[in-house]
Design a protein around this motif. Structure first.
Motif, PDB file in Angstrom:
ATOM      1  N   ARG A 130      41.010   2.742   9.953  1.00  0.00           N
ATOM      2  CA  ARG A 130      40.281   2.893  11.215  1.00  0.00           C
ATOM      3  C   ARG A 130      40.596   4.214  11.914  1.00  0.00           C
ATOM      4  NH1 ARG A 130      42.342   1.088  16.199  1.00  0.00           N
ATOM      5  NH2 ARG A 130      44.585   0.709  16.157  1.00  0.00           N
ATOM      6  N   CYS A 143      43.500   0.362  23.394  1.00  0.00           N
ATOM      7  CA  CYS A 143      42.546  -0.681  23.031  1.00  0.00           C
ATOM      8  C   CYS A 143      43.320  -1.873  22.450  1.00  0.00           C
ATOM      9  CB  CYS A 143      41.548  -0.137  22.018  1.00  0.00           C
ATOM     10  SG  CYS A 143      42.280   0.173  20.406  1.00  0.00           S
ATOM     11  N   CYS A 180      45.200  -1.078  19.123  1.00  0.00           N
ATOM     12  CA  CYS A 180      46.389  -0.232  19.311  1.00  0.00           C
ATOM     13  C   CYS A 180      47.495  -1.008  20.025  1.00  0.00           C
ATOM     14  CB  CYS A 180      46.038   1.033  20.093  1.00  0.00           C
ATOM     15  SG  CYS A 180      45.110   2.237  19.128  1.00  0.00           S
ATOM     16  N   ALA A 233      47.303   6.070  19.413  1.00  0.00           N
ATOM     17  CA  ALA A 233      45.915   6.249  19.847  1.00  0.00           C
ATOM     18  C   ALA A 233      45.001   6.043  18.659  1.00  0.00           C
ATOM     19  CB  ALA A 233      45.717   7.663  20.385  1.00  0.00           C
ATOM     20  N   CYS A 234      43.723   5.826  18.945  1.00  0.00           N
ATOM     21  CA  CYS A 234      42.740   5.700  17.880  1.00  0.00           C
ATOM     22  C   CYS A 234      41.410   6.230  18.405  1.00  0.00           C
ATOM     23  CB  CYS A 234      42.645   4.247  17.409  1.00  0.00           C
ATOM     24  SG  CYS A 234      41.688   3.197  18.516  1.00  0.00           S
ATOM     25  N   CYS A 251      40.232   4.471  21.711  1.00  0.00           N
ATOM     26  CA  CYS A 251      40.907   4.557  23.014  1.00  0.00           C
ATOM     27  C   CYS A 251      41.607   5.878  23.275  1.00  0.00           C
ATOM     28  CB  CYS A 251      41.920   3.424  23.133  1.00  0.00           C
ATOM     29  SG  CYS A 251      43.276   3.543  21.952  1.00  0.00           S
TER      30      CYS A 251
HETATM   31 ZN    ZN Z   1      43.052   2.343  20.087  1.00  0.00          ZN
END
Ligand code: ZN
Ligand code: ZN
Ligand code: FE
Length: 764
Positions: A123, A160, A163, A181-182, A185
Motif C-alpha cells: 500500500r 489513518c 497507519c 505515513a502512507c 494520511c
Molecule cells: Zn496512513
C-alpha cells in the motif's frame, strides 16, 4: 524455585526512535514477563517481575540484542519486591525535568522499506515518505523531546486507521515509528513550475525526471534542505547550474543510483563501499576513473569526485527505471553561492526561483537545516570534511566530565558545540558566517540544541578574532546573561579538538601540529603554521612558519599571485618578469603592491601554511586567482607525481621554520624546466620533512612523543600520508581526527574543551 522479584532498569543513550520499546516488548513476551516499558526525557525505563534466572536471561538478551540504530551509554538495574503486574505494557512517556536524551540523526531508507517502496502490491508502493522504526527522518523533524509524534513536524498529519494499527502494534516494524505515513494520511509531493502546481504524486516525480533528462535544473526538497539537481552527464546543464549558482568551479556533489555505477566511474575501496552504503549516506570523496562518464565541469582540476548514494525514498524514485534512469545527478545544496541551504517551501520559492526551472516539493516540514556530510578515507578510518546530516546531533564522548559550556566556533565552515557531563554535541554544519541568513541559522541552531539537550551554558568560548560574527554573538550573549567568556586561540582550539577527538584526558602535554589557512594569533598576526606544545589548559608555540606579509589581509586569500610576490619580497628574492604571478599582475598592480608591502599599509603578517601553499602553487603557475577556499592548494596537490622522492629543505632553528631555501630551490627548478608534478612532489615532501625535523627537536627538548595533527591543511591527503609516515618512522605516536573534521568544522569541540578547563580554573 526462586522467588519473584522486580527488576527496574534505567537505560540511557540513543534508545528512542530506534525501536527500543517494541524490542523490549517482544523480549518480555519471549520470557513471559509482566511489567512495563516507557520513554522518559532521560532515556528508557523498564520494570519487570520475574524469578532470578529468567530476569538474568532477559537482561542479558536486552544488553546483547539491541536494535541496530540504538546505542546504550548507561545501563542501571535495581531489584526490589515484585510489582505484581498482570501484563506487559508500553506506557505513556514521562517528562523528567532537566533530563535529556541523545537524539538519533536522520537515517537513510532501510532495506525493508525500500523493498516495499518498489513492491506494486504494497500500500506504500512508490510512496516517497515511507519509513519505519529503523529508518527515516529524525533530527531534522524533531522540535522537542521526548521523541513522540507531537514533538515532530509530523504532528499535523493525522494517522489513518491502517497507519494507526501499525503504529500501535508492538509486533509491527512501524510500532511507534513517529514519522509513519502512507499515501492516504501522510505528506504529499508535487511539482511546481513558475509558482504553479503542475502535477502531484507519482506524476510529479515522472515529470521531474523528464525535465532532468531534458537538461533542466530542479530544486528537490530532501531531508535537511533543498538540493539543486541536474543530469551530471549533460555538460550544458552543469554549466548552466554553475552560471546560475554563481559557482565558478567549486566541485558539485553527485548522487549515483547504486554501487555498480559508482564502481564504473570511480575507484572504490572496501571501506569506501561501507561509507557509501552506511545509514548516514555521506558524500564520499572518491578517485575518479579515467573513463568516467561524469563531465569534467563537475569538479574542474580535481582527480576526485564527491559521490553519495540515494538516501530518501524520493531519491530512489528519481532513479528507478521507468522514465529516464540517470548515471548520476548533481545534487548540490539549494542556495545561492554561500547562503545557507533553503529548507522551507516559501523560502525556497523566493530564494531559488532564479536558480531552478521547477520545484519538486512536499509538505513535511524540515525543522532544522542539515547539509549533506562529506567524508573521505584515511588509513581505514573515516576522515570528515563536513560532519552534518546522518552524524549530527550525535555526541562525542569526552574523557572526563565537563561543565555545560557553549563554544561558538569559527567564521568559515562554522559549527558550534555544547557540552553536558561527558558529552560534547558538535552541531551540524552551519556554514560560512558571512551573511545574515547564516547568522540566523547559527542562532536558531544554538537555541535548538540547548532546548533538545536541556543545556544551559555556564560559560562561553569564542575565537580570538574580534570581527567574527560567532565571536560577537559570544560577547553579546555573555554580557546579557552575565556569563564568563573565554577567548580561545584558533590553533590551540584545533589541537584541543584533535585531543578530545582521540579521547585524550590531557594529563600530559602533547605536540600539536596545527597547519591551517587562517587563524588569529595572540600577537595579532594571522597564524597557520604552528607547532605547539599543548594541553587543554595552555599552549606554547614551539615552532612557527617564518612570517611573511599578507597585503590586504584576509582579502589576499583570493589572490595567490599577490601572496606569492609578497613571499618573494620577504625572502629578498626578485620579482622576475617571467614568473607566472608577475605575468598575472600588470605593471601598475605590481608597483602598488610593492608600495603596499614596503609601507606595511593594510598588511598583516602571517605564518599560515595554507598561504604558503597558495604562494607556491602560484609560483609554479597553477593558479593566480582562486574561486573557493584552498583551491590553489587542492589543484597543486592533485597534480603531484607520486614517484618523486626528493624534497625541498626548510631551515629549522630558534622556533622558526624558514621557507627561504625551499623557494630558492623551487625557482631554480622552475628555470630549468622541471615539471609541475615533480615540483609539487618536492614541495609536499619538503613540508612533511619539515614537520618531522621540527617535531624531532621538540621531542629532544621536552621528551614528548605524542603528536596530534589538526587544521585545514591536513585535508591534503598527499601531505598527511607523507607526514604521518615520516613521524612514525621516528617512533612518534601520531593522532589525526576521526570524529570531527580536521578543518574549522571541528574547531568548536576544541574551544569547548579549553573553555571548560578555564571555567573550572584549570582543575578537572
Ligand atoms: Zn496512513
Ligand atoms: Zn524502514
Ligand atoms: Fe582553522
Amino acid at each position: 524455585m526462586s522467588e519473584l522479584r522486580k527488576a527496574s532498569l534505567h537505560i540511557t543513550g540513543i534508545v528512542q526512535g530506534v525501536g527500543f520499546r517494541p524490542f523490549v516488548y517482544s523480549l518480555a513476551a519471549r520470557y513471559h514477563l509482566n511489567g512495563w516499558v516507557r520513554n522518559t526525557s532521560a532515556g528508557v525505563d523498564i520494570e519487570v517481575d520475574g524469578i532470578e534466572e529468567t530476569l538474568d536471561e532477559f537482561i542479558t538478551d536486552l544488553r546483547t540484542e539491541l536494535p541496530p540504530l540504538s546505542r546504550v551509554d548507561t545501563f542501571d538495574i535495581i531489584f526490589s519486591a515484585p510489582g505484581r503486574f498482570t501484563e506487559f505494557e508500553i506506557i505513556n512517556s514521562k517528562a523528567v525535568a532537566g533530563a535529556f536524551q541523545p537524539i538519533s540523526p536522520d537515517v537513510c531508507i532501510c532495506p525493508d522499506c525500500l523493498h516495499e517502496l518498489l513492491d506494486p502490491g504494497n500500500r506504500r508502493y512508490h510512496y516517497p515518505f515511507i519509513n519505519c522504526t529503523n529508518c527515516g527522518p529524525r533530527f531534522t523533524i524533531i522540535t522537542d523531546i521526548p521523541y513522540d509524534r507531537p514533538n515532530t513536524t509530523m504532528a499535523r498529519f493525522k494517522m489513518c486507521p491502517d497507519c494507526t494499527a501499525e503504529y500501535r502494534n508492538p509486533y509491527d516494524r512501524r510500532f511507534h515509528a513517529q514519522p509513519v505515513a502512507c499515501p492516504v494520511c501522510g505528506p504529499k509531493v508535487w511539482l511546481e513550475v513558475a509558482g504553479r502546481q503542475r502535477a502531484e504524486g507519482e506524476d510529479a516525480i515522472r515529470q521531474a525526471k523528464q525535465l532532468l533528462a531534458d537538461g533542466k535544473i530542479i530544486a528537490i526538497k530532501g531531508l535537511g534542505g533543498f538540493h539543486l539537481a541536474c543530469d551530471a552527464t549533460n555538460p550544458r546543464a552543469v554549466d548552466e547550474l554553475r552560471r546560475r549558482k554563481l559557482r565558478v568551479d567549486k566541485p558539485f556533489a553527485l548522487m549515483m543510483p547504486d554501487l555498480a555505477i559508482v564502481k564504473q566511474n570511480c575507484v572504490v575501496t572496501s571501506l569506501e563501499y561501507g561509507l557509501l552504503e552506511s545509514r548516514q549516506r555521506p558524500i564520499v570523496l572518491l578517485e575518479r576513473k579515467l573513463d568516467c562518464a561524469i563531465v569534467e565541469g563537475i569538479a574542474p582540476g580535481q582527480h576526485r569526485l564527491g559521490v553519495m548514494l540515494p538516501y530518501t525514498p524520493l531519491h530512489y524514485l528519481l532513479f528507478s527505471a521507468d522514465g529516464s534512469p540517470f548515471t548520476a545527478l548533481v545534487m548540490t545544496s539549494g542556495n545561492l553561492s554561500e547562503e545557507p541551504i533553503a529548507t522551507e517551501n516559501d523560502e525556497a520559492r523566493e530564494r531559488l526561483s532564479g536558480l531552478a526551472d521547477a520545484f519538486l516539493m512536499h509538505d513535511r516540514d524540515i525543522h532544522i537545516r542539515c547539509d549533506d556530510s562529506v567524508v573521505q578515507q584515511f588509513e581505514n578510518k573515516i576522515y570528515y570534511l563536513r560532519r552534518s546530516r546522518g552524524y549530527a546531533p550525535d555526541s562525542v564522548q569526552l574523557p572526563f566530565e565537563v561543565p555545560p559550556v557553549l563554544a561558538t566556533g569559527p567564521e568559515l565552515k562554522n559549527t558550534f558545540c555544547l557540552t553536558r557531563g561527558r558529552y560534547a554535541f558538535p552541531s551540524q554544519h552551519i556554514g560560512d558566517m558571512e551573511n545574515y541568513e547564516t547568522l540566523r541559522s547559527f542562532e536558531e541552531g544554538i537555541q535548538h540544541f540547548e532546548r533538545l539537550f536541556r543545556i544551559q551554558p555556564e560559560a562561553i568560548g569564542y575565537d580570538l578574532h574580534p570581527n567574527y560574527l560567532s565571536t560577537r554573538y559570544a560577547m553579546d550573549r555573555a554580557k546579557h546573561e552575565n556569563l564568563p567568556a573565554f577567548g580561545v586561540q584558533h590553533h590551540h582550539a584545533h589541537i584541543a579538538a584533535c585531543m578530545a577527538d582521540n579521547g585524550l584526558n590531557g594529563d600530559h602535554a602533547i605536540i600539536g601540529v596545527a597547519f591551517d589557512g587562517t587563524g588569529y594569533g595572540d600577537d595579532g598576526a594571522i597564524w597557520g603554521g604552528e607547532i605547539l606544545v599543548a594541553d587543554y589548559a595552555a599552549y606554547q608555540r614551539a615552532f612557527h612558519l617564518a612570517y611573511f606579509p599578507l597585503p590586504g589581509g584576509d582579502a589576499a586569500i583570493k589572490r595567490p599571485a599577490r601572496t606569492a610576490l609578497a613571499l618573494l619580497w620577504t625572502l629578498g628574492l626578485e620579482w622576475e618578469d617571467l614568473l607566472p604571478p608577475c605575468r598575472a599582475l600588470g605593471d601598475e598592480e605590481r608597483i602598488s603592491l610593492r608600495t603596499q608591502i614596503e609601507s606595511g599599509l593594510n598588511t598583516v603578517q602571517t605564518s599560515s601554511l595554507g598561504r604558503l601553499f597558495d604562494a607556491t602553487a602560484a609560483l609554479v603557475g597553477i593558479r593566480q586567482l582562486v574561486n573557493y577556499e584552498a583551491q590553489a592548494a587542492i589543484e597543486f596537490e592533485s597534480v603531484l607525481d607520486e614517484s618523486e622522492s626528493r624534497g625541498y629543505h626548510f631551515e629549522i632553528q630558534n622556533g622558526i621554520m624558514d621557507p627561504k631555501q625551499v623557494i630558492t630551490s623551487l625557482l631554480i627548478d622552475i628555470h630549468s624546466g622541471v615539471s609541475v608534478p615533480i615540483l609539487s612532489a618536492r614541495f609536499h615532501n619538503g613540508v612533511a620533512e619539515m614537520v618531522r625535523e621540527a617535531c624531532g627537536q621538540v621531542k629532544q627538548e621536552t621528551g614528548l612523543n605524542e603528536i596530534v595533527l589538526s587544521g585545514g591543511v591536513w585535508q591534503n591527503m598527499a601531505l598527511l600520508k607523507r607526514t604521518v609516515h615520516g613521524l612514525r618512522k621516528d617512533g612518534f605516536t601520531v593522532l589525526v581526527h576521526n570524529q570531527v573534521p580536521t578543518n574549522d568544522g571541528g574547531l568548536s569541540l576544541g574551544q569547548a574543551m579549553i573553555t571548560a578547563n578555564r571555567f573550572n580554573g584549570g582543575v578537572k
